[in-house]
Design an enzyme around this catalytic site. Structure first.
Site, short mmCIF file in Angstrom:
data_model
loop_
_atom_site.label_atom_id
_atom_site.label_comp_id
_atom_site.label_asym_id
_atom_site.label_seq_id
_atom_site.Cartn_x
_atom_site.Cartn_y
_atom_site.Cartn_z
N CYS A 69 5.01 -4.19 0.83
CA CYS A 69 4.06 -3.58 -0.13
C CYS A 69 4.25 -2.07 -0.25
O CYS A 69 3.77 -1.46 -1.20
CB CYS A 69 2.63 -3.89 0.27
SG CYS A 69 2.30 -5.65 0.15
N ASN A 86 -2.26 -9.05 -5.76
CA ASN A 86 -1.31 -8.22 -5.02
C ASN A 86 0.12 -8.57 -5.47
O ASN A 86 0.60 -9.67 -5.17
CB ASN A 86 -1.51 -8.48 -3.52
CG ASN A 86 -0.62 -7.61 -2.65
OD1 ASN A 86 0.29 -6.94 -3.14
ND2 ASN A 86 -0.88 -7.63 -1.35
N HIS A 146 -2.34 1.02 -3.14
CA HIS A 146 -1.80 -0.35 -3.19
C HIS A 146 -2.96 -1.32 -3.47
O HIS A 146 -4.06 -1.13 -2.95
CB HIS A 146 -1.14 -0.67 -1.86
CG HIS A 146 -0.67 -2.08 -1.74
ND1 HIS A 146 0.10 -2.68 -2.71
CD2 HIS A 146 -0.88 -3.02 -0.78
CE1 HIS A 146 0.35 -3.92 -2.33
NE2 HIS A 146 -0.24 -4.16 -1.17
#
Ligand code: UT7
Length: 334
Positions: free
Chosen positions: A117, A287, A257
């Protein structure tokens, strides 16, 4: 004295596939509810790339083609493309190569970078160094993942969280102080136990057993990841602001994020950012791993103004995390 060269972001482009997987549809696939997903994560829907033999490069190609068109850039002028992904089309060659080939980057070399990520922040930092050194004039940084290819749609603890997407930025040199101003990256392999894919790498190549045991999917122990994400991002955001002498009022946008709305809100509250100045699009995409940050920049581009200070931050598998201070280089249209 030699003039300092900065790496300015001169364009951004996001891309998501058409298919919308809603919480309602997931209710029919695993024992979950729209209420649980929305209240625990903030996610309402995510985009999924449907179709046979379509890999992550498809997203990257769409994003890069649109980026070249909107910035009026000749593909032959690109020196380097870096693709951040944990879901490459194949183990090799790298996905960046496939994107470069399909988008006509005949004078560029391309490579992948794997930091889950945090991949986009790692790739942005790497790309900026090539520009700052003066050796490269146009660098494309892509964050792209097809998380649906490594999700177990019988595991409610992971399959509701992720979606597919891509985003790309163009980096160009400038002598004015715009672009990537400061970057702080971290990693700690002790976190690997909490978030990983068990099989498919050299340690556990694919066997009948790994397939039967469903080891080719994302494994996550969510709670320790949640805690480490909040403390890790809070720490690096504070450090980057402090060492650049910035207070909250100096920063136009916090760009975090997008893994969980509650993580985003905790980081905002612990660093002192009001939510009106925090980029959030998790409700639409979930996500998307390496794609969350460029997708945020792309969605918010119309609101961005030349000179806006942005703090980008991410946390993910590795563990990897970081914060990057960007001074936005142009007025978004809108
Ligand atoms: O981007 C990479 C980094 N990843 C992250 O940052 C993710 C970090 N972690 C998280 O965001 C959260 O930990 C999750 C969203 C993954 C989970 O939320 P949580 O509040 O930590 O829930 P939990 O894991 O403690 O689970 C609570 C309950 C459990 O049931 P029991 O054991 O209490 O009976 C789970 O089985 O919720 C259950 N549960 C679900 N229920 C309905 C877990 N997933 C679901 C689901 N629907 N989809």
């Amino acid at each position: 004295m030699m003039e300092k060269t900065y790496a300015a972001i001169t364009g951004v482009q996001g891309w998501t596939p058409d298919y919308v997987l809603t919480n309602k549809e997931l209710e029919g696939m695993v024992a979950t509810t729209d209420e649980w997903i929305t209240s625990r994560t903030g996610i309402r829907e995510r985009r999924i790339l449907k179709g046979k033999d379509l890999g992550t490069s498809v997203r990257g190609i769409e994003a890069v083609n649109a980026l070249l068109a909107k910035t009026d850039t000749d593909p032959l002028d690109i020196d380097l493309l870096i693709c951040a992904t944990v879901t490459p089309d194949m183990m090799f060659p790298d996905t960046g190569n496939l994107i470069g080939h399909a988008t006509g980057l005949k004078n560029a070399y391309c490579f992948d970078l794997s930091a889950a990520c945090s991949g986009f922040l790692y790739a942005l930092t790497t790309g900026a160094k090539f520009i700052e050194s003066g050796t490269h004039k146009k660098v494309i940084v892509v964050g792209a993942d097809k998380m649906s290819s490594i999700l177990d749609y019988t595991d409610r603890t992971t399959c509701v969280l992720f979606g597919d997407g891509a985003g790309a930025v163009l980096l160009e040199p400038t002598s004015e102080p715009f672009g990537v101003m400061d970057t702080l990256l971290k990693s700690d392999g002790a976190g690997a136990q909490y978030l990983h894919q068990k099989a498919g790498g050299s340690m556990r190549p694919a066997t009948i057993e790994t397939i039967i045991n469903r080891e080719h999917f994302v494994y996550q122990n969510g709670k320790p990841v949640f805690k480490a994400a909040v403390s890790g991002m809070t720490d690096v955001v504070k450090q980057v602001m402090e060492r650049n002498d910035m207070s909250i009022s100096d920063v136009a946008w916090l760009t975090p994020h997008q893994a969980n709305q509650r993580i985003i809100e905790s980081v905002a509250s612990m660093t002192g950012f009001p939510m009106e100045r925090v980029m959030v699009n998790i409700h639409r995409y979930g996500n998307t791993t390496a794609a969350t940050l460029p997708l945020c920049l792309s969605d918010y581009e119309p609101q961005l103004r030349k000179g806006d200070n942005l703090i980008l931050t991410a946390f993910g598998g590795g563990f990897t995390w970081g914060a990057v201070y960007v001074k936005w280089a142009y007025d978004g249209k809108g």
